[in-house]
Design a protein around this motif. Structure first.
Motif, PDB file in Angstrom:
ATOM      1  N   ILE A   1      45.837  39.068  36.090  1.00 16.46           N
ATOM      2  CA  ILE A   1      45.197  39.043  34.759  1.00 16.46           C
ATOM      3  C   ILE A   1      46.102  38.510  33.653  1.00 16.46           C
ATOM      4  N   LYS A   2      47.334  38.176  33.971  1.00 15.35           N
ATOM      5  CA  LYS A   2      48.268  37.785  32.905  1.00 15.35           C
ATOM      6  C   LYS A   2      47.860  36.516  32.169  1.00 15.35           C
TER       7      LYS A   2
ATOM      8  N   GLN B   1      38.344  41.773  34.996  1.00 14.43           N
ATOM      9  CA  GLN B   1      38.863  41.215  36.249  1.00 14.43           C
ATOM     10  C   GLN B   1      39.744  42.239  36.959  1.00 14.43           C
ATOM     11  N   GLY B   2      40.596  42.920  36.209  1.00 14.86           N
ATOM     12  CA  GLY B   2      41.480  43.925  36.791  1.00 14.86           C
ATOM     13  C   GLY B   2      40.714  45.072  37.430  1.00 14.86           C
TER      14      GLY B   2
ATOM     15  N   ALA C   1      44.657  35.650  31.473  1.00 12.26           N
ATOM     16  CA  ALA C   1      43.317  35.774  30.889  1.00 12.26           C
ATOM     17  C   ALA C   1      43.360  35.404  29.409  1.00 12.26           C
TER      18      ALA C   1
ATOM     19  N   ILE D   1      47.185  43.214  40.400  1.00 12.49           N
ATOM     20  CA  ILE D   1      46.290  43.133  39.236  1.00 12.49           C
ATOM     21  C   ILE D   1      47.021  42.565  38.024  1.00 12.49           C
ATOM     22  N   GLU D   2      48.223  43.078  37.743  1.00 11.35           N
ATOM     23  CA  GLU D   2      48.976  42.586  36.590  1.00 11.35           C
ATOM     24  C   GLU D   2      49.265  41.096  36.715  1.00 11.35           C
TER      25      GLU D   2
ATOM     26  N   LEU E   1      31.824  40.663  33.750  1.00 10.21           N
ATOM     27  CA  LEU E   1      32.765  39.582  33.445  1.00 10.21           C
ATOM     28  C   LEU E   1      32.038  38.237  33.373  1.00 10.21           C
TER      29      LEU E   1
ATOM     30  N   GLU F   1      38.241  40.327  29.078  1.00 16.81           N
ATOM     31  CA  GLU F   1      37.988  39.602  30.323  1.00 16.81           C
ATOM     32  C   GLU F   1      39.039  39.959  31.379  1.00 16.81           C
ATOM     33  N   GLY F   2      40.294  40.051  30.959  1.00 18.31           N
ATOM     34  CA  GLY F   2      41.362  40.444  31.874  1.00 18.31           C
ATOM     35  C   GLY F   2      41.164  41.851  32.413  1.00 18.31           C
ATOM     36  N   MET F   3      40.711  42.745  31.536  1.00 21.10           N
ATOM     37  CA  MET F   3      40.453  44.125  31.959  1.00 21.10           C
ATOM     38  C   MET F   3      39.317  44.172  32.974  1.00 21.10           C
TER      39      MET F   3
END
Length: 123
Positions: free
Chosen positions: A71-72, A83-84, A74, A67-68, A113, A79-81
């Motif tokens: 999403i890095k 997706q995560g 994003a 996940i990290e 999202l 939006e990253g959250m």
């Protein structure tokens, strides 16, 4: 665990009694603790539900690492959250409880999202 893989309690007790005779002391109380620890080592390993839960460590990499990495890049933290969160439910869906429920939760985050990305694009 198969019955042939379990420790033989009679054999353990006999070994401990012989040890007591050789040492000339009664260590029975300590031996009960030792037998418990010995039996525990034959039991299934316990999952660390806080740091490394089994439903997040089912593959070659832990879900948090995947996940990290995903999403890095994003553009927006929300939006990253989202997706995560979707990834979290997709990565563990076969390992915990109801796969349908996890798939629906992932879908919910993906829909949110997509709505956020669509709204950002329209601005």
């Amino acid at each position: 665990m198969h019955k042939y893989n379990q420790p033989n309690k009679k054999r353990i007790r006999k070994i401990l009694e012989l040890r007591d005779k050789i040492q000339g002391e009664n260590t029975f109380d300590r031996d009960n603790e030792w037998v418990k620890e010995y039996n525990d080592c034959w039991s299934e390993p316990k999952s660390d539900e806080v740091n490394h839960p089994a439903h997040y460590t089912g593959g070659k990499a832990e879900a948090i690492d995947v996940i990290e990495d995903a999403i890095k890049n994003a553009d927006d933290p929300v939006e990253g959250m989202l997706q995560g969160q979707a990834l979290k439910y997709l990565l563990r869906m076969w390992l915990k409880g109801s796969c349908i429920q996890d798939a629906k939760k992932a879908q919910w985050y993906i829909n949110r999202l997509v709505d956020k990305l669509t709204a950002s694009e329209e601005q």
